[in-house]
Design an enzyme around this catalytic site. Structure first.
Site, PDB file in Angstrom:
ATOM      1  N   CYS A 149       0.839  -1.201   0.000  1.00  0.00           N
ATOM      2  CA  CYS A 149       0.000   0.000   0.000  1.00  0.00           C
ATOM      3  C   CYS A 149       0.877   1.254   0.000  1.00  0.00           C
ATOM      4  CB  CYS A 149      -0.889  -0.011   1.237  1.00  0.00           C
ATOM      5  SG  CYS A 149      -1.853   1.501   1.364  1.00  0.00           S
ATOM      6  N   HIS A 177       3.151  -8.445  13.354  1.00  0.00           N
ATOM      7  CA  HIS A 177       2.339  -8.109  12.176  1.00  0.00           C
ATOM      8  C   HIS A 177       3.272  -7.903  10.986  1.00  0.00           C
ATOM      9  CE1 HIS A 177      -0.419  -5.950   9.523  1.00  0.00           C
ATOM     10  NE2 HIS A 177      -1.405  -6.356  10.292  1.00  0.00           N
ATOM     11  N   GLU A 179       3.179  -5.948   8.506  1.00  0.00           N
ATOM     12  CA  GLU A 179       3.509  -4.558   8.181  1.00  0.00           C
ATOM     13  C   GLU A 179       4.582  -4.005   9.125  1.00  0.00           C
ATOM     14  OE1 GLU A 179       0.214  -1.687   8.053  1.00  0.00           O
ATOM     15  OE2 GLU A 179       1.694  -0.172   8.641  1.00  0.00           O
ATOM     16  N   SER A 314      -5.993  -6.283  11.919  1.00  0.00           N
ATOM     17  CA  SER A 314      -5.643  -5.335  12.984  1.00  0.00           C
ATOM     18  C   SER A 314      -6.617  -4.161  13.016  1.00  0.00           C
ATOM     19  CB  SER A 314      -4.219  -4.839  12.739  1.00  0.00           C
ATOM     20  OG  SER A 314      -3.922  -3.772  13.570  1.00  0.00           O
ATOM     21  N   ASN A 315      -6.897  -3.596  11.841  1.00  0.00           N
ATOM     22  CA  ASN A 315      -7.767  -2.411  11.853  1.00  0.00           C
ATOM     23  C   ASN A 315      -9.170  -2.762  12.332  1.00  0.00           C
ATOM     24  OD1 ASN A 315      -9.794  -2.184   9.365  1.00  0.00           O
ATOM     25  ND2 ASN A 315      -7.998  -3.309   8.673  1.00  0.00           N
TER      26      ASN A 315
HETATM   27 FE1  F3S Z   1      -3.266   1.004   3.094  1.00  0.00          FE
HETATM   28 FE2  F3S Z   1      -4.509   2.032   5.108  1.00  0.00          FE
HETATM   29 FE3  F3S Z   1      -5.645   0.228   3.696  1.00  0.00          FE
HETATM   30  S1  F3S Z   1      -2.376   1.527   5.002  1.00  0.00           S
HETATM   31  S2  F3S Z   1      -4.000  -1.081   3.053  1.00  0.00           S
HETATM   32  S3  F3S Z   1      -5.085   2.276   2.966  1.00  0.00           S
HETATM   33  S4  F3S Z   1      -5.822   0.387   5.892  1.00  0.00           S
END
Ligand code: F3S
Length: 408
Positions: A149, A177, A179, A314-315
């Protein structure tokens, strides 16, 4: 105008698209964070202003399906789960994509077995510099189908810039994680790096910044969380904070404040710029909008909340965290988890277990307000199915159809 992505139809929902389109046309800047109300009489759905596939996830899905279209007959691998949604990952597997690693980092297929005509898709979380290099060594171009991303790459750039200026990097994130591992790798190429998870760790790190604790105990307190050669006396004198993009925004701000305060106490107001880089936060727009929308949704009142998303997202877990302070909240991966009006299966992120709850639906109430949201990796089609399942078990299906039509 927002970029349009090519997403397979089965992830979309014309009904949810209709709701989103109407809200966006009325309020393109998303200033109004009240939820969308679908009044079905006995049930009132209050749907968060912003939820579902974010820019990065749509981008990743578009690239992954393009990789499949462009490479018939070739072996296609994903480094690990592309995004944290089981439906998306299972669909890719059913089309022949294989995972090289689990989300936890366990190697499923040895990298040495890859050949130069294999295709490897880098997931939306990105990956470590070491893995990029290892793939290149196998003769594979890891950048061809790189779905990292852009908002994650922005964090890497920020960390690298701070590193060049001589700041150490504090990453607010979850150690295991994908990321965070990737961000640590990129940050550490330019600077000493440490990962902290929460406020408690931030307070502890603050004590080391102020040199109130002996440096030796640092290595035990932060075992496994700092880069090789990290010296707390030297490397905590100048710090900058970056985040895993999907952390809880309020926690992120508090952590930055705690560390800034510790630096202020140690070095004084006049020198603070030399010791603490004001990074603001590096959360992405989707995390921020989804969390702010949940706060707006909770302010509208509700009896229960349903949050749709992968268990390991996570989100999504942070949306659950916000909801459960106010109402009974159920994190489900899809509509099938609503077993019936008496029982729901859901994920308990605190204990990492799947549970079943009886009497989840407040049947005795004449009108039930149900708050609905979904994580950034959750297809709208799944949210649509959840609305329909709840309407079906409460016998208000017809009212749902007319409520959605009237949104237009
Ligand atoms: Fe990128 Fe945010 Fe989605 S970092 S993958 S736009 S949750």
């Amino acid at each position: 105008m927002a970029r349009e992505f090519e997403i397979p139809q089965f992830y979309l929902s014309s009904e949810i698209a209709q709701i989103k389109k109407r809200r966006n046309s009325e309020d393109p800047k998303k200033k109004d964070l009240t939820p969308t109300l679908l009044d079905l009489g006995r049930i009132r759905f209050r749907i968060a202003r912003h939820f579902g596939f974010c820019f990065g996830v749509q981008n990743a899905i578009e690239i992954a399906y393009k990789a499949l279209d462009e490479n018939p007959g070739r072996r296609i691998f994903l480094l690990s789960e592309m995004i944290h949604n089981p439906h998306v990952n299972e669909d890719l597997i059913s089309r022949g994509v294989k995972f090289l690693r689990t989300t936890e980092g366990e190697q499923l297929i040895p990298l040495e077995s890859l050949k130069s005509d294999d295709v490897v898709i880098v997931p939306a979380f990105g990956t470590t510099l070491e893995l990029f290099a290892a793939l290149s060594q196998q003769g594979i171009n890891p950048y061809k189908y790189n779905t990292t991303c852009p908002f994650v790459e922005k964090v890497w750039t920020r960390a690298e810039q701070l590193g060049v200026k001589g700041y150490s990097i504090v990453v607010h994130g979850k150690l295991n994680h994908e990321e965070t591992k990737a961000t640590v790798s990129h940050a550490n190429a330019k600077a000493p790096t440490i990962v902290i998870r929460d406020l408690e760790m931030a307070h502890l790190l603050g004590q080391y910044i102020k040199q109130e604790l002996p440096p030796d105990s640092f290595y035990q307190d932060f075992k496994g969380r700092f880069s090789e050669g990290f010296d707390p006396l030297r490397d905590l004198q100048r710090i900058g904070v970056v985040n895993q993009t999907t952390m809880l925004a309020t926690e992120t701000w508090e952590i930055a404040e705690i560390l800034k305060k510790a630096s202020l106490e140690k070095y004084g107001e006049i020198n603070i710029g030399n010791h603490f880089a004001d990074t603001r936060d590096t959360l992405c727009y989707a995390t921020s909008e989804n969390q702010r929308s949940v706060v707006g949704m909770l302010e509208s009142g509700g009896d229960i909340a349903i949050i749709v998303g992968g268990y390991n997202s996570s989100n999504t877990s942070h949306l659950v965290e916000l909801c459960e302070h106010k109402v009974p909240s159920f994190h489900i991966k899809d509509a099938a988890e609503i077993l019936d009006i008496n029982k729901i299966r859901h994920f308990d992120y605190k204990n990492s277990v799947v549970s079943e709850t009886a009497n989840w639906f407040p049947k005795s109430k004449p009108v039930v307000d149900i708050l609905i949201t979904a994580g950034a990796s959750c297809p709208d089609a799944l949210v649509d199915q959840v609305l329909k399942k709840v309407a079906q078990i409460t016998e208000v299906e017809e009212q749902l159809n007319s409520a959605i039509t009237s949104v237009n």
